[in-house]
Design an enzyme around this catalytic site. Structure first.
Site, PDB file in Angstrom:
ATOM      1  N   ASP A 165     -17.048 -12.852   7.931  1.00 32.30           N
ATOM      2  CA  ASP A 165     -15.757 -12.581   8.045  1.00 32.30           C
ATOM      3  C   ASP A 165     -15.319 -12.064   9.297  1.00 32.30           C
ATOM      4  O   ASP A 165     -15.423 -10.702   9.589  1.00 32.30           O
ATOM      5  CB  ASP A 165     -15.548 -11.716   6.881  1.00 32.30           C
ATOM      6  CG  ASP A 165     -13.914 -11.563   6.716  1.00 32.30           C
ATOM      7  OD1 ASP A 165     -12.969 -11.855   7.586  1.00 32.30           O
ATOM      8  OD2 ASP A 165     -13.803 -10.943   5.693  1.00 32.30           O
ATOM      9  N   LYS A 218      -5.533 -13.533  10.873  1.00 39.03           N
ATOM     10  CA  LYS A 218      -5.156 -12.437  11.598  1.00 39.03           C
ATOM     11  C   LYS A 218      -4.841 -12.891  13.202  1.00 39.03           C
ATOM     12  O   LYS A 218      -3.707 -13.502  13.392  1.00 39.03           O
ATOM     13  CB  LYS A 218      -6.138 -11.366  12.019  1.00 39.03           C
ATOM     14  CG  LYS A 218      -6.515 -10.345  10.713  1.00 39.03           C
ATOM     15  CD  LYS A 218      -5.784  -9.086  10.651  1.00 39.03           C
ATOM     16  CE  LYS A 218      -5.523  -8.571   9.347  1.00 39.03           C
ATOM     17  NZ  LYS A 218      -6.881  -8.257   8.379  1.00 39.03           N
ATOM     18  N   TYR A 255       0.755  -1.154  -0.134  1.00 39.11           N
ATOM     19  CA  TYR A 255      -0.008  -0.115   0.113  1.00 39.11           C
ATOM     20  C   TYR A 255       0.801   1.396  -0.101  1.00 39.11           C
ATOM     21  O   TYR A 255       0.492   2.122   0.664  1.00 39.11           O
ATOM     22  CB  TYR A 255      -1.075   0.111   1.131  1.00 39.11           C
ATOM     23  CG  TYR A 255      -1.656  -1.129   1.501  1.00 39.11           C
ATOM     24  CD1 TYR A 255      -2.659  -1.581   0.386  1.00 39.11           C
ATOM     25  CD2 TYR A 255      -1.525  -2.087   2.517  1.00 39.11           C
ATOM     26  CE1 TYR A 255      -3.643  -2.599   0.663  1.00 39.11           C
ATOM     27  CE2 TYR A 255      -2.376  -3.216   2.500  1.00 39.11           C
ATOM     28  CZ  TYR A 255      -3.472  -3.258   1.677  1.00 39.11           C
ATOM     29  OH  TYR A 255      -4.150  -4.298   1.919  1.00 39.11           O
ATOM     30  N   TYR A 305     -14.588  -4.631   3.964  1.00 38.34           N
ATOM     31  CA  TYR A 305     -13.156  -5.411   3.246  1.00 38.34           C
ATOM     32  C   TYR A 305     -12.898  -6.733   3.716  1.00 38.34           C
ATOM     33  O   TYR A 305     -13.008  -6.993   4.504  1.00 38.34           O
ATOM     34  CB  TYR A 305     -12.241  -4.317   4.102  1.00 38.34           C
ATOM     35  CG  TYR A 305     -10.911  -4.887   3.554  1.00 38.34           C
ATOM     36  CD1 TYR A 305     -10.038  -4.351   2.379  1.00 38.34           C
ATOM     37  CD2 TYR A 305     -10.107  -5.737   4.265  1.00 38.34           C
ATOM     38  CE1 TYR A 305      -8.983  -4.805   1.977  1.00 38.34           C
ATOM     39  CE2 TYR A 305      -8.918  -6.328   4.003  1.00 38.34           C
ATOM     40  CZ  TYR A 305      -8.413  -5.707   2.958  1.00 38.34           C
ATOM     41  OH  TYR A 305      -7.258  -6.303   2.272  1.00 38.34           O
TER      42      TYR A 305
HETATM   43  C1  PLP Z   1      -7.061  -8.539   6.974  1.00 38.40           C
HETATM   44  C2  PLP Z   1      -8.803  -9.098   6.604  1.00 38.40           C
HETATM   45  C3  PLP Z   1      -8.658  -9.765   5.245  1.00 38.40           C
HETATM   46  C4  PLP Z   1      -7.526  -9.964   4.596  1.00 38.40           C
HETATM   47  O1  PLP Z   1      -6.722 -10.941   5.401  1.00 38.40           O
HETATM   48  P1  PLP Z   1      -5.076 -10.958   4.678  1.00 38.40           P
HETATM   49  O2  PLP Z   1      -4.428 -12.128   5.548  1.00 38.40           O
HETATM   50  O3  PLP Z   1      -4.458  -9.932   4.506  1.00 38.40           O
HETATM   51  O4  PLP Z   1      -5.341 -11.810   3.216  1.00 38.40           O
HETATM   52  C5  PLP Z   1     -10.096 -10.112   5.059  1.00 38.40           C
HETATM   53  N1  PLP Z   1     -11.123  -9.986   6.015  1.00 38.40           N
HETATM   54  C6  PLP Z   1     -10.989  -9.002   6.918  1.00 38.40           C
HETATM   55  C7  PLP Z   1     -12.061  -8.549   7.577  1.00 38.40           C
HETATM   56  C8  PLP Z   1      -9.645  -8.552   7.268  1.00 38.40           C
HETATM   57  O5  PLP Z   1      -9.610  -7.698   8.458  1.00 38.40           O
END
Ligand code: PLP
Length: 425
Positions: free
Chosen positions: A243, A272, A21, A149
């Site tokens: 998600d 994460k 980024y 996102y």
């Molecule tokens: C960080 C994130 C992603 C993407 O994860 P990466 O490991 O960076 O590919 C997808 N969804 C959410 C809600 C996120 O915070």
């Protein structure tokens, strides 16, 4: 940083690295980190920063937790990695059992991958094929939400908010989905209901980040929104995907955000903080209802996915150690204490005229500004104040380790208040 303390690896590598980024030409140089511990980053020139970001929210127990380090060392000596096609190992199986136990009834099949974006892609693939395996064609779209996102790959870029993401840049390459307003009130719920009554046959599923839309701007919504989505998902029999890559593992104050709404998804994505921030790992967990659509004598009904490093044994072991820590240490109480300290510590920001909003949920503290022209200047001021805080968009946010000391947390909130006061335009 003076040049005598700039490490040789930094100077020699800088011309060969491509950073995330970042406009490489105009960006400020990244800070060389040589060591981490607890909630601290140690820089090459000896300075220490209190980390307000926990490395994109991953390091929920702080850095270098001894329990995670010890588990990792043991795994390294016995079985660092084997392919997951045709071979099985204890950490992956044990983690699947523990995760499904933690997630509670209904979510009981774990598919591993190595990043959040891929976990979301797998969830989308599961939902699309769930319909195909039942002989239903034409359901390739997802209902997604403004402010959302879900990742940076082509599949997931297409389900991010088109306003936030890279939609204009990659126009034509991205799949078309339907991006709606979250049903925050009865009217928007009725609108979405009416829309689905006409169009639900085009959809494979509904995809949302529960309670907090993270990278889209740290936007919060009420648990009621998730109950409305569950109602719509049931009414139109659409798989509901949460998600929880950002929200999972205590970040919102409960182990998973969905617990606060009292509704459960059909598929959940995790990554994460899954390994406590030590190694990359992600999981897509499906309900038996979804899984059963793949359970067949027809090999064409199998889920055709398999990342090379899926279920990496070291990553699974650190995830198990991380789950142990949630049991052995009072992590959720600590998250609640962080939450209270964020509310109190960030409150003075409300009096600043360039602040639009101050909001806290769990261990997430957000100060949204009316405008933020020079993020880089702000970041530098934070470093001078001894903290690592990385503004994005118009927000300054804190997502520290859940077990950060109250003193370190105080340093963070003082720095945010102090810098925003001094830098107001
Ligand atoms: C960080 C994130 C992603 C993407 O994860 P990466 O490991 O960076 O590919 C997808 N969804 C959410 C809600 C996120 O915070």
């Amino acid at each position: 940083m003076n040049s005598s303390s700039t490490p040789a690896w930094f100077t020699q590598g800088l011309g060969h690295i491509w950073l995330p980024y970042a406009q490489m030409k105009t960006m400020a140089a990244p800070l060389p980190v040589v060591r981490t511990y607890g909630s601290r980053l140690v820089l090459a020139d000896g300075r220490e920063l209190v980390d307000g970001v926990a490395s994109w929210w991953t390091a929920c127990h702080g850095y270098n937790h001894p329990r995670i380090a010890q588990a990792l060392r043991q795994q390294l000596d016995t079985l660092p990695h084997v392919m997951f096609g045709g071979l099985a190992h204890e950490p992956a199986f044990e983690l699947a059992r523990r995760l499904t136990e933690l997630l509670g009834p209904g979510l009981d099949r774990v598919f591993y991958s190595d990043s959040g974006s891929v976990a979301v892609e797998v969830a989308m693939k599961m939902a699309v094929q769930y319909w195909l395996n039942q002989g239903e064609r034409g359901r390739s779209h997802f209902l997604v939400f403004k402010g959302g996102y879900h990742g940076d790959t082509f599949g997931t870029m297409a389900v991010c908010d088109p306003e936030e993401g890279m939609h204009t840049l990659f126009q034509g390459l991205l799949a078309q989905h339907h991006c709606a307003d979250l049903p925050r009130d009865d009217d928007s719920f009725a609108g979405l209901d009416a829309f689905l009554a006409q169009n639900s046959h085009q959809f494979a599923g509904i995809l949302v980040e529960p309670l907090v839309q993270g990278a889209g701007g740290m936007l919060l919504h009420e648990p009621q929104v998730l109950r409305r989505l569950r109602t719509l998902a049931d009414r139109y029999q659409l798989p509901l995907i949460f998600d929880e890559i950002f929200t999972g593992f205590g970040r919102t104050g409960s182990m998973f955000a969905f617990e606060q709404a009292g509704v459960r998804p059909d598929i959940i994505t995790l990554s994460k903080a899954l390994t406590g921030g030590t190694l990359p790992l992600a999981a897509t967990v499906a309900s038996s209802h979804i899984f059963n659509a793949f359970w067949s004598d027809d090999t064409a009904h199998a889920l055709m996915h398999g990342p090379t490093f899926m279920a990496n044994a070291m990553a699974c072991t650190t995830a198990l150690a991380s789950l142990d820590l949630f049991e052995a240490e009072p992590r959720l109480e600590q998250a609640a204490a962080v939450s209270r300290a964020l509310v109190a510590g960030l409150a003075p920001c409300k009096d600043l005229d360039w602040v639009r909003d101050v909001r806290v949920l769990g261990a997430i503290g957000v100060v949204e500004l009316k405008q933020l022209a020079d993020k880089e200047r702000l970041r530098q001021r934070f470093v001078q104040a001894g903290v690592w805080v990385r503004p994005f968009g118009t927000t300054v946010y804190l997502t520290p380790a859940l077990n950060i000391s109250i003193e370190d947390l105080h340093t963070l909130t003082e720095a945010v208040v102090g810098v925003l006061r001094a830098e107001r335009p």
